[in-house]
Design a protein around this motif. Structure first.
Motif, PDB file in Angstrom:
ATOM      1  N   GLY A 172     -18.719  -2.765 -12.771  1.00  0.00           N
ATOM      2  CA  GLY A 172     -18.151  -3.568 -13.854  1.00  0.00           C
ATOM      3  C   GLY A 172     -18.344  -5.056 -13.632  1.00  0.00           C
ATOM      4  N   PRO A 173     -17.766  -5.604 -12.564  1.00  0.00           N
ATOM      5  CA  PRO A 173     -17.946  -7.033 -12.277  1.00  0.00           C
ATOM      6  C   PRO A 173     -19.360  -7.395 -11.830  1.00  0.00           C
ATOM      7  N   LYS A 174     -20.159  -6.369 -11.471  1.00  0.00           N
ATOM      8  CA  LYS A 174     -21.515  -6.592 -10.941  1.00  0.00           C
ATOM      9  C   LYS A 174     -21.462  -7.508  -9.728  1.00  0.00           C
ATOM     10  N   ALA A 175     -20.679  -7.077  -8.746  1.00  0.00           N
ATOM     11  CA  ALA A 175     -20.488  -7.886  -7.546  1.00  0.00           C
ATOM     12  C   ALA A 175     -20.180  -6.983  -6.363  1.00  0.00           C
ATOM     13  N   TRP A 176     -20.481  -7.477  -5.167  1.00  0.00           N
ATOM     14  CA  TRP A 176     -20.137  -6.759  -3.954  1.00  0.00           C
ATOM     15  C   TRP A 176     -18.689  -7.021  -3.579  1.00  0.00           C
ATOM     16  N   ARG A 177     -18.051  -6.014  -3.051  1.00  0.00           N
ATOM     17  CA  ARG A 177     -16.678  -6.119  -2.570  1.00  0.00           C
ATOM     18  C   ARG A 177     -16.562  -5.396  -1.227  1.00  0.00           C
ATOM     19  N   MET A 178     -15.481  -5.626  -0.536  1.00  0.00           N
ATOM     20  CA  MET A 178     -15.090  -4.821   0.611  1.00  0.00           C
ATOM     21  C   MET A 178     -13.778  -4.161   0.249  1.00  0.00           C
ATOM     22  N   THR A 179     -13.624  -2.893   0.597  1.00  0.00           N
ATOM     23  CA  THR A 179     -12.440  -2.177   0.137  1.00  0.00           C
ATOM     24  C   THR A 179     -11.991  -1.102   1.113  1.00  0.00           C
ATOM     25  N   PHE A 180     -10.686  -0.843   1.122  1.00  0.00           N
ATOM     26  CA  PHE A 180     -10.163   0.380   1.712  1.00  0.00           C
ATOM     27  C   PHE A 180     -10.686   1.556   0.891  1.00  0.00           C
ATOM     28  N   THR A 181     -10.772   2.708   1.530  1.00  0.00           N
ATOM     29  CA  THR A 181     -11.179   3.932   0.844  1.00  0.00           C
ATOM     30  C   THR A 181      -9.987   4.883   0.721  1.00  0.00           C
ATOM     31  N   TYR A 182     -10.192   5.972  -0.019  1.00  0.00           N
ATOM     32  CA  TYR A 182      -9.095   6.918  -0.220  1.00  0.00           C
ATOM     33  C   TYR A 182      -8.533   7.503   1.082  1.00  0.00           C
ATOM     34  N   PRO A 183      -9.366   7.834   2.072  1.00  0.00           N
ATOM     35  CA  PRO A 183      -8.766   8.397   3.293  1.00  0.00           C
ATOM     36  C   PRO A 183      -7.720   7.482   3.920  1.00  0.00           C
ATOM     37  N   LEU A 184      -7.956   6.169   3.887  1.00  0.00           N
ATOM     38  CA  LEU A 184      -6.996   5.231   4.445  1.00  0.00           C
ATOM     39  C   LEU A 184      -5.817   5.012   3.505  1.00  0.00           C
ATOM     40  N   ILE A 185      -6.094   4.836   2.236  1.00  0.00           N
ATOM     41  CA  ILE A 185      -5.023   4.589   1.263  1.00  0.00           C
ATOM     42  C   ILE A 185      -4.060   5.774   1.219  1.00  0.00           C
ATOM     43  N   ASN A 186      -4.605   6.969   1.198  1.00  0.00           N
ATOM     44  CA  ASN A 186      -3.757   8.153   1.056  1.00  0.00           C
ATOM     45  C   ASN A 186      -3.042   8.545   2.345  1.00  0.00           C
ATOM     46  N   ALA A 187      -3.404   7.878   3.443  1.00  0.00           N
ATOM     47  CA  ALA A 187      -2.690   8.113   4.702  1.00  0.00           C
ATOM     48  C   ALA A 187      -1.478   7.194   4.856  1.00  0.00           C
ATOM     49  N   ALA A 188      -1.301   6.245   3.960  1.00  0.00           N
ATOM     50  CA  ALA A 188      -0.199   5.285   4.063  1.00  0.00           C
ATOM     51  C   ALA A 188       1.149   5.976   3.915  1.00  0.00           C
ATOM     52  N   ARG A 189       2.145   5.398   4.544  1.00  0.00           N
ATOM     53  CA  ARG A 189       3.501   5.926   4.362  1.00  0.00           C
ATOM     54  C   ARG A 189       3.937   5.767   2.911  1.00  0.00           C
ATOM     55  N   GLU A 190       3.505   4.671   2.288  1.00  0.00           N
ATOM     56  CA  GLU A 190       3.843   4.448   0.881  1.00  0.00           C
ATOM     57  C   GLU A 190       2.757   3.602   0.238  1.00  0.00           C
ATOM     58  N   VAL A 191       2.424   3.938  -0.995  1.00  0.00           N
ATOM     59  CA  VAL A 191       1.580   3.099  -1.842  1.00  0.00           C
ATOM     60  C   VAL A 191       2.426   2.648  -3.022  1.00  0.00           C
ATOM     61  N   LEU A 192       2.404   1.352  -3.278  1.00  0.00           N
ATOM     62  CA  LEU A 192       3.166   0.773  -4.376  1.00  0.00           C
ATOM     63  C   LEU A 192       2.213   0.129  -5.369  1.00  0.00           C
ATOM     64  N   PHE A 193       2.156   0.688  -6.573  1.00  0.00           N
ATOM     65  CA  PHE A 193       1.407   0.079  -7.668  1.00  0.00           C
ATOM     66  C   PHE A 193       2.339  -0.841  -8.454  1.00  0.00           C
TER      67      PHE A 193
END
Length: 240
Positions: free
Chosen positions: A176-197
């Motif tokens: 979408g933005p047509k740009a490079w990013r660095m990001t957490f992936t699902y394995p790390l995000i879903n291992a969190a004690r809590e995710v807050l949107f």
């Protein structure tokens, strides 16, 4: 998932700041440290000043907080689009007793973004004293926003990182933005004690409604043991 609908963006920001403080105090009491991944986007700009002022600033032992980021743009840390830069200007430099070793900026301005992502993952594993073959570590809180297209962190629709199941931090091309990013992936995000949107704005209503209907948007794939959504009435729209 749990959903809490509040009247407006100001109420979401206040709730987000209060949740941050509560989770920090609980984690420090229970484990002696609070490891949090901060978010990008517009909502943090409203929340950081709340955390950096009374009464909340005195409610947290900031010397026991370890800061990470869920994603970062490929820009220098002093660039106005830098997630780290915003947090540093509005929060970190105002806090007492924050050790620079506890601030883990994503090096997304590196020339070799793939190598930098691997190094950042190694830094993350080292902070938890776990090896490359161990399961992902559990951050206490990962704070996320959501874009109108349903992306979260820098996990964009159509991007390669959506399919990553081994690496915890990757370089990702955002179509979408047509740009490079660095990001957490699902394995790390879903291992969190809590995710807050924390999600605000009418432009998010269609994506949020689709997620609640079961659509396969990136944010819908966040399935941490505790995944909470705090949204304003504009974002809720017809999804309430």
């Amino acid at each position: 998932m749990t959903f809490t609908v509040l009247p407006d963006a100001e109420a979401v920001s206040t709730a987000g700041a209060d949740i941050f403080v509560e989770r920090a105090r609980d984690a420090i009491t229970q484990r002696g440290i609070f490891r949090v991944a901060l978010s990008g986007g517009s909502t943090p700009k409203q929340i950081y000043p709340l955390l950096a002022s009374e009464p909340r600033i005195s409610d947290v032992d900031w010397s026991r907080v370890e800061f990470w980021w869920g994603d970062e743009r490929a820009v220098a840390p002093d660039h106005p689009d830098s997630n780290f830069g915003v947090a540093n200007d509005l929060l970190l430099r105002h806090l007492p007793k924050v050790d620079e070793d506890d601030v883990h900026r994503m090096p997304a301005d590196a020339e070799d973004l793939v190598a930098a992502a691997a190094e950042h993952e190694a830094d993350l594993r080292g902070a938890f004293d776990i090896g490359p073959d161990d399961p992902p570590p559990a951050l206490d809180l990962i704070w996320l926003g959501m874009g109108p297209d349903g992306h979260c962190a820098s996990l964009f629709p159509g991007s390669d990182a959506l399919a990553e199941r081994e690496r915890l931090v990757v370089a990702n091309w955002a179509p979408g933005p047509k740009a490079w990013r660095m990001t957490f992936t699902y394995p790390l995000i879903n291992a969190a004690r809590e995710v807050l949107f924390l999600v605000t704005g009418a432009d998010k209503a269609d994506a949020l409604a689709a997620i609640r209907r079961g659509a396969d948007l990136p944010a819908a794939q966040v399935k941490a043991p505790q995944t909470d959504w705090v949204i304003d009435s504009a974002a809720a729209g017809h999804a309430r």
